[in-house]
Design a protein around this motif. Structure first.
Motif, PDB file in Angstrom:
ATOM      1  N   ALA A 106      40.662  25.545  48.343  1.00 29.85           N
ATOM      2  CA  ALA A 106      41.342  24.762  49.382  1.00 29.85           C
ATOM      3  C   ALA A 106      42.261  23.720  48.746  1.00 29.85           C
ATOM      4  O   ALA A 106      43.380  23.486  49.219  1.00 29.85           O
ATOM      5  CB  ALA A 106      40.313  24.092  50.295  1.00 29.85           C
ATOM      6  N   TYR A 107      41.790  23.094  47.667  1.00 28.50           N
ATOM      7  CA  TYR A 107      42.634  22.133  46.958  1.00 28.50           C
ATOM      8  C   TYR A 107      43.872  22.814  46.394  1.00 28.50           C
ATOM      9  O   TYR A 107      44.977  22.268  46.429  1.00 28.50           O
ATOM     10  CB  TYR A 107      41.849  21.479  45.827  1.00 28.50           C
ATOM     11  CG  TYR A 107      41.037  20.269  46.224  1.00 28.50           C
ATOM     12  CD1 TYR A 107      41.223  19.642  47.454  1.00 28.50           C
ATOM     13  CD2 TYR A 107      40.078  19.751  45.364  1.00 28.50           C
ATOM     14  CE1 TYR A 107      40.480  18.528  47.809  1.00 28.50           C
ATOM     15  CE2 TYR A 107      39.328  18.631  45.720  1.00 28.50           C
ATOM     16  CZ  TYR A 107      39.535  18.031  46.944  1.00 28.50           C
ATOM     17  OH  TYR A 107      38.796  16.925  47.281  1.00 28.50           O
ATOM     18  N   PHE A 108      43.700  24.024  45.861  1.00 28.35           N
ATOM     19  CA  PHE A 108      44.863  24.730  45.301  1.00 28.35           C
ATOM     20  C   PHE A 108      45.880  25.037  46.392  1.00 28.35           C
ATOM     21  O   PHE A 108      47.087  24.999  46.153  1.00 28.35           O
ATOM     22  CB  PHE A 108      44.445  26.022  44.602  1.00 28.35           C
ATOM     23  CG  PHE A 108      45.607  26.741  43.980  1.00 28.35           C
ATOM     24  CD1 PHE A 108      46.147  26.297  42.782  1.00 28.35           C
ATOM     25  CD2 PHE A 108      46.194  27.834  44.595  1.00 28.35           C
ATOM     26  CE1 PHE A 108      47.233  26.941  42.212  1.00 28.35           C
ATOM     27  CE2 PHE A 108      47.282  28.476  44.031  1.00 28.35           C
ATOM     28  CZ  PHE A 108      47.802  28.031  42.829  1.00 28.35           C
ATOM     29  N   ASP A 109      45.409  25.336  47.606  1.00 28.45           N
ATOM     30  CA  ASP A 109      46.328  25.577  48.717  1.00 28.45           C
ATOM     31  C   ASP A 109      47.226  24.366  48.958  1.00 28.45           C
ATOM     32  O   ASP A 109      48.421  24.511  49.226  1.00 28.45           O
ATOM     33  CB  ASP A 109      45.554  25.907  49.996  1.00 28.45           C
ATOM     34  CG  ASP A 109      44.926  27.286  49.966  1.00 28.45           C
ATOM     35  OD1 ASP A 109      45.349  28.114  49.129  1.00 28.45           O
ATOM     36  OD2 ASP A 109      44.013  27.545  50.764  1.00 28.45           O
ATOM     37  N   PHE A 110      46.655  23.172  48.861  1.00 28.53           N
ATOM     38  CA  PHE A 110      47.446  21.959  49.046  1.00 28.53           C
ATOM     39  C   PHE A 110      48.459  21.796  47.922  1.00 28.53           C
ATOM     40  O   PHE A 110      49.627  21.479  48.163  1.00 28.53           O
ATOM     41  CB  PHE A 110      46.531  20.733  49.097  1.00 28.53           C
ATOM     42  CG  PHE A 110      45.835  20.555  50.417  1.00 28.53           C
ATOM     43  CD1 PHE A 110      46.473  19.936  51.471  1.00 28.53           C
ATOM     44  CD2 PHE A 110      44.546  21.024  50.600  1.00 28.53           C
ATOM     45  CE1 PHE A 110      45.839  19.783  52.698  1.00 28.53           C
ATOM     46  CE2 PHE A 110      43.902  20.869  51.816  1.00 28.53           C
ATOM     47  CZ  PHE A 110      44.550  20.243  52.874  1.00 28.53           C
ATOM     48  N   ILE A 111      48.012  22.011  46.689  1.00 32.17           N
ATOM     49  CA  ILE A 111      48.913  21.884  45.549  1.00 32.17           C
ATOM     50  C   ILE A 111      50.068  22.874  45.678  1.00 32.17           C
ATOM     51  O   ILE A 111      51.233  22.535  45.459  1.00 32.17           O
ATOM     52  CB  ILE A 111      48.146  22.110  44.233  1.00 32.17           C
ATOM     53  CG1 ILE A 111      47.118  20.983  44.032  1.00 32.17           C
ATOM     54  CG2 ILE A 111      49.106  22.166  43.041  1.00 32.17           C
ATOM     55  CD1 ILE A 111      46.170  21.219  42.879  1.00 32.17           C
ATOM     56  N   ALA A 112      49.753  24.106  46.064  1.00 33.74           N
ATOM     57  CA  ALA A 112      50.792  25.129  46.224  1.00 33.74           C
ATOM     58  C   ALA A 112      51.754  24.767  47.343  1.00 33.74           C
ATOM     59  O   ALA A 112      52.968  24.968  47.232  1.00 33.74           O
ATOM     60  CB  ALA A 112      50.135  26.487  46.504  1.00 33.74           C
ATOM     61  N   PHE A 113      51.216  24.228  48.442  1.00 36.20           N
ATOM     62  CA  PHE A 113      52.067  23.866  49.579  1.00 36.20           C
ATOM     63  C   PHE A 113      53.086  22.804  49.186  1.00 36.20           C
ATOM     64  O   PHE A 113      54.269  22.914  49.493  1.00 36.20           O
ATOM     65  CB  PHE A 113      51.200  23.356  50.736  1.00 36.20           C
ATOM     66  CG  PHE A 113      51.988  22.984  51.967  1.00 36.20           C
ATOM     67  CD1 PHE A 113      52.408  23.963  52.859  1.00 36.20           C
ATOM     68  CD2 PHE A 113      52.302  21.664  52.243  1.00 36.20           C
ATOM     69  CE1 PHE A 113      53.134  23.635  53.990  1.00 36.20           C
ATOM     70  CE2 PHE A 113      53.026  21.324  53.378  1.00 36.20           C
ATOM     71  CZ  PHE A 113      53.440  22.314  54.258  1.00 36.20           C
ATOM     72  N   PHE A 114      52.630  21.783  48.469  1.00 38.20           N
ATOM     73  CA  PHE A 114      53.540  20.701  48.113  1.00 38.20           C
ATOM     74  C   PHE A 114      54.421  21.051  46.924  1.00 38.20           C
ATOM     75  O   PHE A 114      55.369  20.317  46.628  1.00 38.20           O
ATOM     76  CB  PHE A 114      52.752  19.415  47.859  1.00 38.20           C
ATOM     77  CG  PHE A 114      52.279  18.766  49.132  1.00 38.20           C
ATOM     78  CD1 PHE A 114      53.161  18.058  49.935  1.00 38.20           C
ATOM     79  CD2 PHE A 114      50.966  18.881  49.546  1.00 38.20           C
ATOM     80  CE1 PHE A 114      52.744  17.474  51.115  1.00 38.20           C
ATOM     81  CE2 PHE A 114      50.534  18.297  50.730  1.00 38.20           C
ATOM     82  CZ  PHE A 114      51.426  17.589  51.519  1.00 38.20           C
TER      83      PHE A 114
END
Length: 206
Positions: A106-114
């Motif tokens: 889930a954290y990686f999803d945020f990093i990828a989004f930004f």
């Protein structure tokens, strides 16, 4: 404990509960489709109460992403502290990145989004942590060049950007499409990452 201290503690506890609910919603519905209504429902709060703590979904996303980057940076510093050479530190950092993304998809999803060019949110608050990670990688590369474990014919600044792009790319493949690779191409994800690490090592050694 005074009334003011108790209210502050309760406020922080509620905000932590909201962030936990938001992470759950974002993981289930995706960062774009999730709404403040969804977060309020999972957090079991009235929507008005939610807005008293966070003005928008973007504010919540920024805070979660900042925490993800800070936690990742902390792990990078910890795992590289005991290594001897610059190359060993770089490899430990890369392995820590892999472990972090697998443990916290889930954290990686945020990093990828930004990392994408699409967010309209002001991401200035993320600059300091991103800069700290970048400076750490560059420092380790320069240390490796000085101790002879990393080649000196390439610029550390350029290698830093190449390392971030390649590491981010391989993790996006593993986290986002890992199931497809495993089922349709019978690729072992640990072996895929190990091969990437071997390639990186070969490219950095003198």
């Amino acid at each position: 404990m005074g009334v003011a201290e108790r209210k502050l503690r309760e406020k922080k506890q509620r905000e932590e509960a909201i962030l936990a609910a938001a992470k759950q919603v974002f993981q289930q519905k995706g960062l774009v489709a999730a709404t403040m209504d969804d977060i309020a429902a999972v957090a079991e709060l009235a929507k008005g109460t939610l807005y008293r703590h966070y003005r928008s979904k973007e504010d919540i996303m920024l805070l979660i992403n900042e925490r993800a980057l800070q936690e990742m940076h902390g792990q990078f510093v910890q795992v590289t502290a005991a290594a001897a050479t610059g190359l060993e530190k770089i490899l430990r950092l890369t392995q820590a990145y892999y472990a972090f993304c697998l443990a916290h998809p889930a954290y990686f999803d945020f990093i990828a989004f930004f990392e994408s060019p699409f967010p309209s949110t002001n991401v200035a608050t993320l600059y300091a942590t991103n800069t700290a990670i970048r400076e750490l990688v560059m420092h380790l590369l320069e240390q490796g060049m000085q101790d002879g474990s990393i080649r000196t014919d390439l610029k550390a600044e350029l290698l830093t950007n190449i390392m971030w792009a390649s590491s981010y790319g391989i993790m996006q493949l593993i986290v986002s499409r890992g199931g497809h690779l495993t089922e349709n191409q019978e690729i072992n994800l640990d072996e895929l990452f190990a091969t990437y690490l071997t390639t990186l090592t070969a490219g950095l050694r003198p």
